[in-house]
Every structure is written in C-alpha cells, then in structure tokens.
Motif scaffolding. Structure first.
Motif, mmCIF file in Angstrom:
data_model
loop_
_atom_site.group_PDB
_atom_site.id
_atom_site.type_symbol
_atom_site.label_atom_id
_atom_site.label_comp_id
_atom_site.label_asym_id
_atom_site.label_seq_id
_atom_site.Cartn_x
_atom_site.Cartn_y
_atom_site.Cartn_z
ATOM 1 N N LEU A 95 -57.056 1.730 71.075
ATOM 2 C CA LEU A 95 -55.640 1.359 70.995
ATOM 3 C C LEU A 95 -54.715 2.520 71.325
ATOM 4 O O LEU A 95 -53.558 2.303 71.695
ATOM 5 C CB LEU A 95 -55.284 0.840 69.587
ATOM 6 C CG LEU A 95 -56.117 -0.320 69.052
ATOM 7 C CD1 LEU A 95 -55.523 -0.813 67.736
ATOM 8 C CD2 LEU A 95 -56.208 -1.454 70.057
ATOM 9 N N ARG A 96 -55.208 3.741 71.190
ATOM 10 C CA ARG A 96 -54.395 4.928 71.425
ATOM 11 C C ARG A 96 -55.135 5.869 72.378
ATOM 12 O O ARG A 96 -55.608 6.944 71.975
ATOM 13 C CB ARG A 96 -54.085 5.628 70.094
ATOM 14 C CG ARG A 96 -53.177 4.803 69.189
ATOM 15 C CD ARG A 96 -53.149 5.311 67.762
ATOM 16 N NE ARG A 96 -54.440 5.127 67.102
ATOM 17 C CZ ARG A 96 -54.840 3.967 66.572
ATOM 18 N NH1 ARG A 96 -54.052 2.923 66.604
ATOM 19 N NH2 ARG A 96 -56.036 3.865 65.996
ATOM 20 N N PRO A 97 -55.285 5.472 73.635
ATOM 21 C CA PRO A 97 -56.043 6.303 74.577
ATOM 22 C C PRO A 97 -55.309 7.585 74.945
ATOM 23 O O PRO A 97 -54.075 7.649 74.906
ATOM 24 C CB PRO A 97 -56.179 5.390 75.807
ATOM 25 C CG PRO A 97 -54.952 4.519 75.750
ATOM 26 C CD PRO A 97 -54.727 4.260 74.280
ATOM 27 N N SER A 98 -56.081 8.597 75.303
ATOM 28 C CA SER A 98 -55.515 9.737 76.026
ATOM 29 C C SER A 98 -55.320 9.288 77.467
ATOM 30 O O SER A 98 -56.107 8.504 77.997
ATOM 31 C CB SER A 98 -56.466 10.932 75.986
ATOM 32 O OG SER A 98 -56.685 11.365 74.654
ATOM 33 N N ASP B 43 -47.423 -7.846 64.131
ATOM 34 C CA ASP B 43 -46.551 -6.668 64.117
ATOM 35 C C ASP B 43 -47.346 -5.418 64.488
ATOM 36 O O ASP B 43 -48.505 -5.264 64.096
ATOM 37 C CB ASP B 43 -45.941 -6.480 62.723
ATOM 38 C CG ASP B 43 -45.008 -7.609 62.338
ATOM 39 O OD1 ASP B 43 -43.961 -7.755 62.982
ATOM 40 O OD2 ASP B 43 -45.352 -8.353 61.395
ATOM 41 N N PHE B 44 -46.715 -4.534 65.226
ATOM 42 C CA PHE B 44 -47.341 -3.250 65.567
ATOM 43 C C PHE B 44 -46.256 -2.271 65.968
ATOM 44 O O PHE B 44 -45.077 -2.620 66.028
ATOM 45 C CB PHE B 44 -48.362 -3.423 66.693
ATOM 46 C CG PHE B 44 -47.774 -3.802 68.033
ATOM 47 C CD1 PHE B 44 -47.645 -2.865 69.057
ATOM 48 C CD2 PHE B 44 -47.348 -5.100 68.290
ATOM 49 C CE1 PHE B 44 -47.117 -3.202 70.294
ATOM 50 C CE2 PHE B 44 -46.815 -5.461 69.517
ATOM 51 C CZ PHE B 44 -46.700 -4.503 70.524
ATOM 52 N N ARG B 45 -46.652 -1.050 66.217
ATOM 53 C CA ARG B 45 -45.717 -0.023 66.689
ATOM 54 C C ARG B 45 -46.190 0.453 68.050
ATOM 55 O O ARG B 45 -47.396 0.588 68.282
ATOM 56 C CB ARG B 45 -45.615 1.141 65.704
ATOM 57 C CG ARG B 45 -45.095 0.716 64.333
ATOM 58 C CD ARG B 45 -44.841 1.900 63.429
ATOM 59 N NE ARG B 45 -43.740 2.735 63.915
ATOM 60 C CZ ARG B 45 -42.449 2.490 63.702
ATOM 61 N NH1 ARG B 45 -42.080 1.407 63.026
ATOM 62 N NH2 ARG B 45 -41.522 3.310 64.167
ATOM 63 N N GLN C 236 -52.945 3.771 62.189
ATOM 64 C CA GLN C 236 -53.679 2.650 62.767
ATOM 65 C C GLN C 236 -52.755 1.540 63.285
ATOM 66 O O GLN C 236 -53.224 0.643 63.992
ATOM 67 C CB GLN C 236 -54.653 2.087 61.736
ATOM 68 C CG GLN C 236 -55.743 3.062 61.327
ATOM 69 C CD GLN C 236 -56.576 3.532 62.507
ATOM 70 O OE1 GLN C 236 -57.153 2.720 63.225
ATOM 71 N NE2 GLN C 236 -56.641 4.836 62.710
ATOM 72 N N SER C 237 -51.474 1.572 62.948
ATOM 73 C CA SER C 237 -50.553 0.535 63.408
ATOM 74 C C SER C 237 -49.965 0.840 64.777
ATOM 75 O O SER C 237 -49.295 -0.003 65.366
ATOM 76 C CB SER C 237 -49.408 0.357 62.406
ATOM 77 O OG SER C 237 -48.554 1.492 62.391
ATOM 78 N N VAL C 238 -50.219 2.049 65.305
ATOM 79 C CA VAL C 238 -49.598 2.487 66.559
ATOM 80 C C VAL C 238 -50.482 2.131 67.750
ATOM 81 O O VAL C 238 -51.697 2.312 67.710
ATOM 82 C CB VAL C 238 -49.327 4.010 66.535
ATOM 83 C CG1 VAL C 238 -48.733 4.476 67.865
ATOM 84 C CG2 VAL C 238 -48.394 4.362 65.377
ATOM 85 N N ASN D 29 -56.104 -3.918 74.839
ATOM 86 C CA ASN D 29 -57.171 -4.005 73.842
ATOM 87 C C ASN D 29 -56.637 -4.527 72.512
ATOM 88 O O ASN D 29 -57.338 -5.243 71.786
ATOM 89 C CB ASN D 29 -57.817 -2.631 73.651
ATOM 90 C CG ASN D 29 -58.467 -2.128 74.921
ATOM 91 O OD1 ASN D 29 -59.133 -2.873 75.632
ATOM 92 N ND2 ASN D 29 -58.253 -0.856 75.245
ATOM 93 N N PHE D 30 -55.391 -4.166 72.188
ATOM 94 C CA PHE D 30 -54.773 -4.660 70.961
ATOM 95 C C PHE D 30 -54.620 -6.178 70.995
ATOM 96 O O PHE D 30 -54.870 -6.857 69.994
ATOM 97 C CB PHE D 30 -53.404 -3.998 70.777
ATOM 98 C CG PHE D 30 -52.640 -4.497 69.591
ATOM 99 C CD1 PHE D 30 -52.996 -4.124 68.307
ATOM 100 C CD2 PHE D 30 -51.550 -5.338 69.758
ATOM 101 C CE1 PHE D 30 -52.285 -4.584 67.204
ATOM 102 C CE2 PHE D 30 -50.840 -5.809 68.666
ATOM 103 C CZ PHE D 30 -51.204 -5.428 67.384
ATOM 104 N N VAL D 31 -54.235 -6.710 72.146
ATOM 105 C CA VAL D 31 -54.114 -8.165 72.281
ATOM 106 C C VAL D 31 -55.459 -8.826 72.002
ATOM 107 O O VAL D 31 -55.548 -9.800 71.232
ATOM 108 C CB VAL D 31 -53.604 -8.550 73.687
ATOM 109 C CG1 VAL D 31 -53.755 -10.056 73.922
ATOM 110 C CG2 VAL D 31 -52.141 -8.136 73.854
#
Length: 259
Positions: free
Chosen positions: A97-100, A168-170, A142-144, A152-154
C-alpha cells in the motif's frame, strides 16, 4: 506534479501518480511471474484523441492463491515515438500500500523519489520542473496509501466494496509531504462501462468542495479497467493532462487478484 502546489492541487495530483529502483528491487523467487498490461490515455473531452500510452510490467508471486506484487515498472510513450518520454518504478518490498517509487519525466527534467523506511516513514525528494529541490520526512501508519498502492488497496478492500460500504483511508500528497483523508465507494458514471465503478474523493470539509473525484473502473477479476481524472503526466510546464485511461491486460497472473 507542479511546484505551484496548493493543498487541493497536491491532493488530486497525488492520486494521479498511478515501475523498481535498483537499490529497492524485490528478491527473486521461483514462484515469481509477470503481469503485463497497457493503459491508453485519451483526452477527457474527446475519446478520439490519444494523448499517450502506459506500458506496465508488475513482477509478483501467488501467496495463498492471491497475487502479491513485488516490483512495478511503467514506461510512457507517445503514439509517434519509439522512446519513452517518462518512466516510473515502484518497489512493494516494505508495503503493497505504501511502495517506494521514482517518477521521472525527462522533457521537464522533473523527478519525484519516495523511499519507504521500515514502513514508518516516507522520505520524499522532489526536483521540480523549475529546478527547485524539496524534501520531506512523512510519518505513516497502516491507514496511509501512497501512489499506485491505491490499486492494491482497492483489491484488499474488495469484500467491503462489494458490500457497498464506504472505505476510509488517507492518501499521500508527495508534493506537500502530507497525507489527507479520502473515501472510496461505489458510484456510477456514464463514461465508464465496468463491472464495478468506484469513486475516490477527499472527505475533508474544505477539500471535498475543491477537488474533483477520481473515477475508477474494475473488472470482476479485480483488474483496473478505467481511470478518469487528473494524471501524473505533464501537458506543459504549468499543468498535467486530465484523461480517461483505458487499461487492457496483456499477460494475466496465475492466481486471484482479490482476497
């Protein structure tokens, strides 16, 4: 991306940053496979005008029968050119969810580099098209969600989405070094014919009136079919393209995209 980053412009431009740095490449595995797809970006007001094409290669593996991405490469081409005018690389080593990632549009000499540090902080280095250099250190939890991690979040939120729940997410706005509250939910849109049509929009009281939502289309298998909104590709020195991008799978994966 633009160096004239009002909060609302940064929010929506961040979503548009929809492939791995050599130092961040994921480890090879005997179970790795390649998922290839293309995205053709058309003018938002004229479906006959092709702006550019994205060519995606995602390396990943099947874990418990579900696809897990490891690295992602994107090259951007104009219809009449053989060389890519922009590139993006992503690594999902720390988080799907938070790739480089690194995005580079050479004709404007602009580069955005985001490094995930132990999934606790995103280190951002941005060289603007005006030659300025800006850096941020942004704590995350974990919400970001960052950049193409939204895709991937979807899929991770697939059961909630199918139940017609609001998620909800950030989302990270890298040109601001901050993340903002967003919601993901089902919608309808005459421009998108897909099994599932979604809307991503800011949920903040002020920003929701200032930022146009992003419209997404997904197939029943969880593959992205459509993106309608502001893109990460510059049209000129002052603004990015707004487009309808239609995606088509070239090489499919051997397991389920959704949980």
């Amino acid at each position: 991306m633009t160096d004239k980053t009002t909060p609302q412009a940064a929010l929506i431009a961040a979503l548009a940053l929809l492939g791995s740095l050599p130092s961040m490449a994921a480890a090879q595995s005997d179970n790795t496979s390649l998922w290839e797809f293309t995205g053709r970006a058309f003018d938002i007001n004229n479906d006959d005008v092709l702006l550019y094409e994205e060519r995606h290669q995602v390396e990943g593996e099947c874990v418990n029968s579900t696809w897990q991405p490891m690295s992602h490469q994107v090259k951007y081409f104009r219809d009449d050119e053989e060389s890519a005018f922009a590139t993006k690389t992503l690594s999902y080593t720390e988080s799907s969810l938070r790739p480089s990632f690194e995005f580079h549009q050479s004709e404007f000499d602009e580069r955005m580099v985001v490094a995930n540090r132990d999934d606790r902080q995103l280190d951002i280095a941005w060289k603007t098209n005006k030659g300025e250099k800006k850096t941020f250190e942004t704590p995350v939890n974990q919400s970001v969600v960052a950049d193409a991690g939204f895709d991937n979040f979807v899929r991770r939120s697939w059961p909630m989405i199918q139940a017609n729940e609001t998620v909800d997410f950030r989302f990270l706005a890298p040109t601001r070094g901050e993340h903002y509250a967003f919601v993901l939910e089902q919608t309808s849109d005459s421009r998108v014919s897909a099994d599932l049509v979604l809307e991503i929009r800011p949920s903040g009281f002020v920003t929701r009136f200032l930022v146009d939502p992003i419209i997404l289309g997904y197939g029943a298998d969880g593959a992205l079919t459509d993106y309608v909104g502001l893109t990460n590709v510059r049209e000129n020195a002052d603004q990015n393209f707004t487009a309808h991008i239609r995606y088509q799978t070239k090489t499919a994966v051997d397991c389920s995209l959704t949980p």
